[in-house]
Write a protein that holds these residues in place. Structure first.
Motif, mmCIF file in Angstrom:
data_model
loop_
_atom_site.group_PDB
_atom_site.id
_atom_site.type_symbol
_atom_site.label_atom_id
_atom_site.label_comp_id
_atom_site.label_asym_id
_atom_site.label_seq_id
_atom_site.Cartn_x
_atom_site.Cartn_y
_atom_site.Cartn_z
ATOM 1 N N PRO A 107 -40.695 18.252 26.619
ATOM 2 C CA PRO A 107 -42.097 18.607 26.921
ATOM 3 C C PRO A 107 -42.199 19.804 27.867
ATOM 4 C CG PRO A 107 -41.782 16.237 27.046
ATOM 5 C CD PRO A 107 -40.412 16.846 26.949
ATOM 6 N N LEU A 108 -41.272 19.913 28.818
ATOM 7 C CA LEU A 108 -41.289 21.037 29.754
ATOM 8 C C LEU A 108 -41.025 22.348 29.024
ATOM 9 C CD1 LEU A 108 -41.543 22.016 32.656
ATOM 10 C CD2 LEU A 108 -39.119 21.456 32.990
ATOM 11 N N TYR A 109 -40.051 22.360 28.135
ATOM 12 C CA TYR A 109 -39.781 23.558 27.331
ATOM 13 C C TYR A 109 -40.990 23.910 26.467
ATOM 14 C CZ TYR A 109 -34.742 23.752 28.345
ATOM 15 O OH TYR A 109 -33.524 23.893 28.958
ATOM 16 N N GLU A 232 -41.587 25.142 37.707
ATOM 17 C CA GLU A 232 -40.440 24.360 38.154
ATOM 18 C C GLU A 232 -39.160 25.157 37.991
ATOM 19 O OE1 GLU A 232 -38.142 20.472 36.422
ATOM 20 O OE2 GLU A 232 -40.267 20.166 36.932
ATOM 21 N N VAL A 233 -38.226 24.903 38.903
ATOM 22 C CA VAL A 233 -36.856 25.416 38.793
ATOM 23 C C VAL A 233 -35.931 24.208 38.760
ATOM 24 C CG1 VAL A 233 -35.002 26.719 39.907
ATOM 25 C CG2 VAL A 233 -37.348 27.570 39.998
ATOM 26 N N THR A 237 -26.077 21.367 39.853
ATOM 27 C CA THR A 237 -24.874 21.321 40.661
ATOM 28 C C THR A 237 -23.865 20.392 39.987
ATOM 29 O OG1 THR A 237 -25.445 19.393 42.026
ATOM 30 C CG2 THR A 237 -26.379 21.521 42.682
ATOM 31 N N LEU A 238 -22.695 20.271 40.580
ATOM 32 C CA LEU A 238 -21.670 19.405 40.013
ATOM 33 C C LEU A 238 -22.124 17.955 39.974
ATOM 34 C CD1 LEU A 238 -18.750 18.917 39.016
ATOM 35 C CD2 LEU A 238 -18.089 18.688 41.434
ATOM 36 N N SER A 239 -22.866 17.524 40.988
ATOM 37 C CA SER A 239 -23.203 16.113 41.098
ATOM 38 C C SER A 239 -24.619 15.763 40.678
ATOM 39 C CB SER A 239 -22.994 15.637 42.542
ATOM 40 O OG SER A 239 -23.811 16.382 43.435
ATOM 41 N N ALA A 240 -25.512 16.771 40.607
ATOM 42 C CA ALA A 240 -26.917 16.431 40.369
ATOM 43 C C ALA A 240 -27.696 17.584 39.754
ATOM 44 C CB ALA A 240 -27.578 16.008 41.683
ATOM 45 N N ASP A 241 -28.818 17.208 39.166
ATOM 46 C CA ASP A 241 -29.814 18.149 38.664
ATOM 47 C C ASP A 241 -30.979 18.100 39.646
ATOM 48 O OD1 ASP A 241 -31.416 19.781 37.103
ATOM 49 O OD2 ASP A 241 -32.112 18.137 35.831
ATOM 50 N N ILE A 242 -31.286 19.239 40.262
ATOM 51 C CA ILE A 242 -32.293 19.276 41.315
ATOM 52 C C ILE A 242 -33.532 20.002 40.797
ATOM 53 C CG2 ILE A 242 -32.810 20.014 43.668
ATOM 54 C CD1 ILE A 242 -29.746 20.045 44.139
ATOM 55 N N ALA A 243 -34.670 19.345 40.863
ATOM 56 C CA ALA A 243 -35.930 19.945 40.416
ATOM 57 C C ALA A 243 -36.686 20.482 41.619
ATOM 58 C CB ALA A 243 -36.779 18.908 39.681
ATOM 59 N N ILE A 244 -37.100 21.736 41.537
ATOM 60 C CA ILE A 244 -37.809 22.403 42.624
ATOM 61 C C ILE A 244 -39.206 22.763 42.147
ATOM 62 C CG2 ILE A 244 -37.856 24.450 44.112
ATOM 63 C CD1 ILE A 244 -34.806 24.597 43.767
ATOM 64 N N THR A 252 -38.362 32.431 45.448
ATOM 65 C CA THR A 252 -37.015 32.858 45.830
ATOM 66 C C THR A 252 -36.104 32.936 44.613
ATOM 67 O OG1 THR A 252 -37.212 31.935 48.060
ATOM 68 C CG2 THR A 252 -34.992 32.255 47.213
ATOM 69 N N TYR A 253 -36.183 31.943 43.736
ATOM 70 C CA TYR A 253 -35.346 31.951 42.532
ATOM 71 C C TYR A 253 -35.771 33.058 41.572
ATOM 72 C CZ TYR A 253 -32.452 27.942 43.608
ATOM 73 O OH TYR A 253 -31.513 27.128 44.176
ATOM 74 N N LEU A 254 -37.050 33.328 41.489
ATOM 75 C CA LEU A 254 -37.508 34.431 40.642
ATOM 76 C C LEU A 254 -36.951 35.761 41.159
ATOM 77 C CD1 LEU A 254 -41.213 33.374 40.060
ATOM 78 C CD2 LEU A 254 -39.486 33.689 38.274
#
Length: 282
Positions: A107-109, A232-233, A237-244, A252-254
């Motif tokens: 749905p996000l895509y 959303e971003v 990471t190796l251990s997790a998917d982080i939603a910002i 900042t990511y842009l």
């Protein structure tokens, strides 16, 4: 060790703690009085209000009941669970296999008009072929020691990639050149995968840039991330998917993406890097 909290999650958690404090004060209760009603130690109340202890669903129900505000419990529990979704540990997400995760973001895509993707370690999921995705996911399942449903998960990932062919949406990919040389699934699989990247470059709504090895760096190599419009971003990471979702962090990511994109080559130069990475027949 406790997992790190991202500021978006911290903000969400602080908002919950602040709301609980407001409910206590509105009920004219001291922290000690609330603790007695809930059967807790006073220190637990202070830790929750200071956002040092995450309240469970049961804690939230007890707190609101003690404050004669039981009608607030549902919203607070929902807010708490939303905060949880901002940090998704892979092992927990994949505990029943990898297939289900592939459908979560569809749905996000579908509602995003402009998706930007940066990768430094593997081919972006939207560009992966079935054999490449299957080899990669099998390695992930093995590392995480979870159920290996790599074939089904790869099929679902490829199906999700059909969004690329919707001309009303734009996609921009930035790959570090090393990604082209990290083999998953053997020479034949990698040859097919590189061919798929070349084919995607011909889509009018898709931009693929590659940062060549040895390029003077204006931005250091980062963990992979996806930017969904300005909504959303996701950082992988190796251990997790982080939603910002915090606007300042998305900005900042842009900015990082723009800087990485300025270091990349496109068109014929990018195609040459892909062709040069193709496995040579023995």
């Amino acid at each position: 060790m406790p997992r790190p909290q991202l500021s978006s999650e911290q903000d969400a958690r602080k908002a919950i703690a602040d709301r609980l404090g407001e409910l206590r004060r509105d009920a004219n209760l001291t922290g000690s009085a609330l603790a007695r009603r809930c059967g807790w130690s006073p220190s637990k109340v202070s830790r929750i209000e200071a956002n040092r202890t995450r309240p469970s669903d049961a804690d939230l129900r007890a707190w609101t009941q003690a404050c004669n505000a039981s009608d607030q419990a549902v919203d607070l529990i929902a807010a708490s669970r939303t905060a949880d979704s901002m940090y998704r540990e892979w092992k927990r997400v994949h505990q029943d296999g990898l297939k289900r995760r592939q459908a979560d973001d569809v749905p996000l895509y579908q509602r995003t008009r402009h998706t930007r993707v940066y990768v430094s370690n593997v081919v972006p999921g939207l560009l992966q072929t079935q054999p490449y995705a299957e080899a990669l996911m099998s390695a992930i399942a093995d590392f995480e020691e979870v159920h290996n449903d790599a074939t089904e998960a790869a099929t679902a990932r490829v199906q999700r990639s059909q969004v690329l062919y919707d001309g009303s949406r734009r996609f921009a990919f930035i790959l570090e050149e090393d990604v082209l040389h990290f083999p998953f699934g053997g020479a034949e699989t990698m040859a097919g995968q590189l061919g798929a990247i070349l084919a995607a470059m011909s889509l009018p709504n898709v931009s693929i840039g590659i940062i060549p090895r040895g390029t003077p760096r204006r931005m250091w190599t980062l963990e992979g991330f996806l930017i969904f419009g300005v909504e959303e971003v996701q950082v992988e990471t190796l251990s997790a998917d982080i939603a910002i979702s915090r606007p300042s962090e998305i900005k900042t990511y842009l900015r990082a993406f723009e800087r990485l994109a300025s270091m990349a080559v496109y068109g014929a130069n990018a195609r040459q890097l892909i062709l040069s990475a193709a496995p040579h027949a023995e």
